[in-house]
Enzyme design. Structure first.
Site, short mmCIF file in Angstrom:
data_model
loop_
_atom_site.label_atom_id
_atom_site.label_comp_id
_atom_site.label_asym_id
_atom_site.label_seq_id
_atom_site.Cartn_x
_atom_site.Cartn_y
_atom_site.Cartn_z
N GLY A 13 -39.81 -42.86 86.53
CA GLY A 13 -40.18 -41.62 85.87
C GLY A 13 -41.11 -41.87 84.70
O GLY A 13 -41.43 -43.01 84.36
N PHE A 14 -41.54 -40.80 84.08
CA PHE A 14 -42.52 -40.87 83.00
C PHE A 14 -42.05 -41.76 81.86
O PHE A 14 -42.69 -42.77 81.51
CB PHE A 14 -42.80 -39.44 82.52
N TYR A 155 -30.31 -26.47 81.99
CA TYR A 155 -30.73 -27.86 81.74
C TYR A 155 -30.15 -28.36 80.42
O TYR A 155 -29.53 -29.42 80.35
CB TYR A 155 -32.26 -27.94 81.70
#
Length: 339
Positions: A13-14, A155
């Site tokens: 991932g980033f 989230y």
């Protein structure tokens, strides 16, 4: 001396990519787990991982973090000294449409990690949270000791839940845990659902950009290289349960567990329109702005108090948005072959 091993979940991932590259550059071994899902174009994750695999000290494991027993097996096989748990379903807006993905990756995935850490304890477990847990709080800058009971998105709710879950394991089983709340992270290799990509690609393509809350937004934009440097330094700032339950003023250390939460941000509220201006300057073009109302689950402002990070590590992120935007746009132009 044996080479130290760090397990990084979400390694393709980033943020996981940048952290893994930093650790590898230091000569550490990295076991990187990532499922390469299609939340965004998997080719970007593949390209990040291809970069990491050029280093022989990187081991790639493709799996879902919530897969029962998968993390347990990795902990048993590699006995990591440090674990950095970044794997999660990200995005405030996507959580409205697909909350199950957040339940599985964020809640169940963190449970699997905590069970593995209980069975094969690393020296330190660091788990990503988010500034979104501050929710409806209006007093800024946000401090780690603020009450955080008003999350505005599912989230954020799952991330707050992981903080509580990890605290219980730290208390019950003595596993040292640091939660880090990061703010609006940006930089090269960033996700295509994030604002820098959306703004930059629209400018290059001559399309309008969507500006929510009619531009009345402020964010603590944090350059990704600064963020992972903060994570790296926190790896060595292992929390210890205070013998007498006394916690220094301003410290988020738990009085009953080796557990702490730390903000990692630039410590500055930047107007969204100023950030867009920095992207425009770097891209060499003006954006046509489509002004829209704020989206459900979003908040108008975030801003970190980074005092605790500085006290623990001596470090404060400091990359300006002008410098960071230029770095991102240069990468974007190269990676996406913009003429």
């Amino acid at each position: 001396m044996a080479r130290r091993t760090v397990l990084v979940t979400g390694a393709a991932g980033f943020i996981g990519f940048h952290l893994s590259r930093l650790l590898l550059d230091e000569g550490l071994s990295v076991v990187g787990l990532d499922n390469h899902n299609d939340y965004y174009d998997p080719r970007l994750k593949d390209a990040r991982e291809a970069d990491l695999l050029r280093n022989s000290n990187y081991l790639s494991v493709k799996a879902n973090v919530e897969e029962q027993g998968r993390l347990m097996g990795l902990f048993e096989a590699h006995r990591p000294d440090v674990v950095v748990h970044l794997a999660a379903q990200a995005g405030v807006r996507y959580s409205i449409d697909n909350p199950r993905a957040y339940t599985e990756a964020n809640l169940l995935g963190t449970f699997e990690l905590l069970e593995a850490a209980r069975a094969f304890p690393p020296r330190h477990t660091l788990i990503a949270s988010t500034s979104s847990v501050y929710g409806a709080n209006t007093a800024m800058p946000y401090r780690e000791t603020d009450k955080v009971d008003s999350q505005m998105s599912y989230y954020a709710a799952t991330k707050k839940a992981t903080e509580a879950m990890s605290h219980s394991y730290a208390h019950l089983f003595g596993c040292p845990v640091t939660m880090f709340r990061f703010f609006t992270v940006y930089g090269p290799w960033g996700r295509p659902d994030m604002a820098p990509y959306l703004f930059t690609s629209a400018i290059f393509d001559g399309r309008p950009i969507k500006v929510f809350n009619h531009g009345d937004m402020q964010r603590d934009f944090t350059y990704v290289v600064d963020l992972v440097r903060g994570i790296r330094l926190l790896m060595d700032a292992i929390p210890e349960r205070p013998d007498d339950g006394t916690v220094p003023e301003g410290d988020s250390l738990s009085p009953v567990a080796p557990w702490r939460v730390v903000n990692i941000g630039n410590g500055e509220a930047v107007k969204l329109l100023d950030f867009i201006g920095a992207i425009e300057q770097a891209a060499g073009g003006k954006a046509e702005k489509q002004m829209l109302p704020i989206q459900p689950g979003d908040v108008p402002a975030t801003w970190a108090d980074t005092t605790l990070l500085r006290q623990l590590t001596g470090y404060t992120p400091k990359t300006s948005v002008i410098e960071g935007a230029r770095s991102y746009v240069d990468w974007h132009r190269d990676y996406y072959a913009v003429n």
